[in-house]
Design an enzyme around this catalytic site. Structure first.
Site, short mmCIF file in Angstrom:
data_model
loop_
_atom_site.label_atom_id
_atom_site.label_comp_id
_atom_site.label_asym_id
_atom_site.label_seq_id
_atom_site.Cartn_x
_atom_site.Cartn_y
_atom_site.Cartn_z
N ASP A 1 109.56 -26.32 62.45
CA ASP A 1 108.76 -27.22 63.53
C ASP A 1 107.33 -27.50 63.00
O ASP A 1 106.88 -28.56 63.08
CB ASP A 1 108.56 -26.32 64.82
N GLU B 1 126.91 -28.83 82.76
CA GLU B 1 126.12 -28.59 81.58
C GLU B 1 126.58 -27.66 80.86
O GLU B 1 126.21 -27.63 79.44
CB GLU B 1 124.71 -28.59 82.00
N HIS C 1 128.44 -26.21 87.57
CA HIS C 1 127.45 -26.42 86.36
C HIS C 1 128.26 -27.38 85.26
O HIS C 1 128.97 -26.69 84.28
CB HIS C 1 127.05 -25.47 85.85
N LYS D 1 115.42 -28.53 69.20
CA LYS D 1 115.54 -28.12 67.64
C LYS D 1 116.36 -29.37 66.84
O LYS D 1 115.77 -29.61 65.85
CB LYS D 1 116.19 -26.82 67.36
N CYS E 1 124.63 -27.78 92.05
CA CYS E 1 124.31 -26.47 92.65
C CYS E 1 123.32 -26.39 93.54
O CYS E 1 123.40 -27.07 94.78
CB CYS E 1 124.08 -25.21 91.55
N TYR E 2 122.18 -25.66 93.55
CA TYR E 2 121.25 -25.70 94.66
C TYR E 2 120.83 -27.11 94.81
O TYR E 2 120.58 -27.58 96.10
CB TYR E 2 120.00 -25.02 94.15
N GLY F 1 119.07 -23.52 91.26
CA GLY F 1 118.02 -22.34 91.50
C GLY F 1 118.43 -21.21 92.25
O GLY F 1 119.63 -21.22 92.71
#
Ligand code: XMP
Length: 513
Positions: free
Chosen positions: A227, A171, A169, A369, A83-84, A56
């Site tokens: 969708d 991810e 990070h 998706k 991180c944060y 964040g």
């Protein structure tokens, strides 16, 4: 939609939070992103296997820094701070955080120790860093598991307590072995089975729709996109065509032959009860003179709802089904990050709407998706429909820059059709996430034959991506582009210049408006 095991991701406003969720789901573990302040009683249930605290923009010592209580460590499940999130863990457990003299941004070489999070990860590995603050002293009982040149505590853990933190990070794809670290956390440390597949949830999702609607009647917006098609097919299984009316609103902003194709496919392939409402006059009238993109979206969104309401009244339905998916919610600012564009199917309902808030059914609102596509295939929707390129709800309105007129729409449709036809002919369509033409609103001088022309400049766009969150412009072969240019200028009156947009996202967005 309840899963038998899940990881909860508490959102502290980081840019990559959606990616954390995607990676965890790709590992076969169901997860949800929740606001950091969501009451624990609402999510700490028997299915909970672990918690991730995201990054964040704040500093833990900042005045309005988002915080948690230490009860997070008493849930009896492992906690990973990113991180944060790591700095917060550190602060909550009595360590210290400092502002580093040199921040770290981008690719960074990380040296790892023997630690549960780094099993199967190289001693030296490249990770993605994006921070100013760093842990200077870890809490008591924690071991330092990794470091970089500028960050002496780049990862720490107290395996006994099940608490882990990483400054980088994992991810983000730039963290070369990040997925392995998340795998270690989700499967080994949290002990998840990793057997979640979106398509296995179909039965439960159908039950959910039935339970929500009871014996009510539902009206659904069907746009022809993936969708809404999957949402309608799912609801059709749950309710049948007598109780589900799909409304295909032609807002006059569709591509060439789109209405015809959509209606044919949905009625004959999927057996849906589809009503075709030609509302193009109303939409184009409402958009007259409007040039500002957000205003266009708002007008279109509001009018869509009105049209649905009229249909709902006509058939006596009081539920509205929408194909909202997870990224729509997150990109529309649900997770505390900035609103870039308001997607019409999120938060677009007027206060006096016929549809009550709890009568909005969004069966796909927790899916990405690729998961929606997997569910679509699981429901037997033809592949070419499931793999259609996304098309925005406001349609060509956000591809005609500036004021929308019928003439501009007609020119754009013709350019777009030529472009898509040439990409298909070159065998490129399957590698592209989205491709389309934009009428830029700029007029330029040209010469055709011996005459001066003053015509529209059209932009062509083609992007590759796997989630629409970040994209690269496709490197289309020059001969294909040249053929498009000469065909468009030769065949579409009023257009005398064509450019190719090579902007990525970020810094651009996919659509021009
Ligand atoms: P951007 O332009 O934000 O688009 O990079 C990301 C994806 O969303 C689509 N898009 C929309 N879809 N309503 C929609 O249903 C909208 O208002 C909207 N705006 C953008 C866009 O085509 C891309 O796939």
């Amino acid at each position: 939609m309840a899963a038998t095991e899940k990881i909860v991701i508490l959102d502290f406003g980081g840019q990559y939070n959606q990616l954390i969720a995607r990676r965890v789901r790709e590992l076969g573990v169901y997860c949800e992103i929740l606001n950091y302040a969501a009451p624990m009683a609402e999510w700490a249930d028997a299915a909970l296997k672990g918690v991730i605290l995201t990054g964040g923009p704040n500093s833990v010592y900042g005045e309005n820094a988002p915080r948690l209580g230490t009860e997070i460590f008493r849930l009896g499940v492992p906690v990973l701070g990113i991180c944060y999130g790591m700095q917060l863990i550190n602060d909550l457990l009595g360590g210290t955080v400092e502002s580093a003299e040199v921040g770290e941004y981008g690719h960074t070489l990380l040296t790892t120790e023997d630690a549960p999070l780094f099993e199967g990860v190289g001693r030296e590995t490249v990770v993605f860093m994006n921070h100013n603050d760093r842990v200077s002293r870890p809490p008591q009982g924690f071991t330092v598991d990794a470091y970089t040149a500028n960050c002496p505590v780049a990862a720490f853990s107290n395996a006994e307590k099940g608490v882990y933190g990483v400054q980088f990070h994992p991810e983000v794809r730039h963290s070369v072995e990040g997925v392995q670290m998340l795998r270690n956390f989700a499967l080994k440390i949290c002990g998840c089975a990793g057997d979640y597949r979106a398509e296995d949830m179909i039965g439960r999702m159908i039950e959910d729709v039935r339970a929500r609607v009871g014996d009510g009647r539902v009206v659904a917006g069907l746009s022809g996109g993936v969708d809404s098609s999957v949402a309608c097919a799912l609801a059709n299984r749950a309710l049948g065509p007598d109780r589900l009316t799909c409304v295909f609103v032609d807002h006059g902003l569709l591509r060439k032959d789109e209405a015809k194709q959509v209606l044919e496919t949905y009625r004959s392939h999927l057996g849906l009860n589809v009503v075709h409402v030609d509302a193009s006059e109303r939409f184009l009238d409402a958009l007259k003179g409007v040039t500002e993109p957000e205003q266009k979206r708002k007008i279109i969104g509001a009018l869509f709802v009105r049209v649905f309401e009229e249909e709902a009244r006509r058939i006596g339905a009081d539920y509205l089904l929408q194909g909202t998916i997870y990224p729509d919610r997150i990109e529309s600012g649900m997770g505390g990050s900035a609103t870039i564009k308001s997607h019409h199917n999120v938060g677009g309902l007027p206060k006096d709407s016929l549809f009550k808030k709890d009568h909005i059914i969004e069966p796909l609102s927790l899916l990405f998706k690729d998961e929606v596509r997997a569910v679509g295939e699981g429901l037997g929707i033809p592949r070419e429909m499931v793999w259609r390129q996304p098309f925005p709800g406001p349609g060509l309105a956000v591809r005609v820059i500036g004021e929308i007129t019928r003439e501009k729409l007609e020119a754009l449709r013709a350019c777009d059709a030529i472009y898509l036809e040439e990409l298909k002919r070159a065998g490129l369509s399957d590698q592209i996430w989205q491709s389309f033409a934009v009428l830029t609103g700029v007029r330029t001088v040209g010469c055709m034959g011996d005459d001066r022309t003053y015509g529209w400049c059209v932009a062509l766009r083609a992007v590759t991506s796997d989630d629409a969150m970040t994209v690269e412009a496709a490197e289309l072969p020059y001969p294909v582009l040249k053929r498009c240019v000469s065909r468009i200028i030769g065949e579409v009156p009023g257009v005398n210049r064509v450019v190719y947009d090579i902007t990525g996202k970020p810094p651009g967005t996919i659509e021009w408006e």
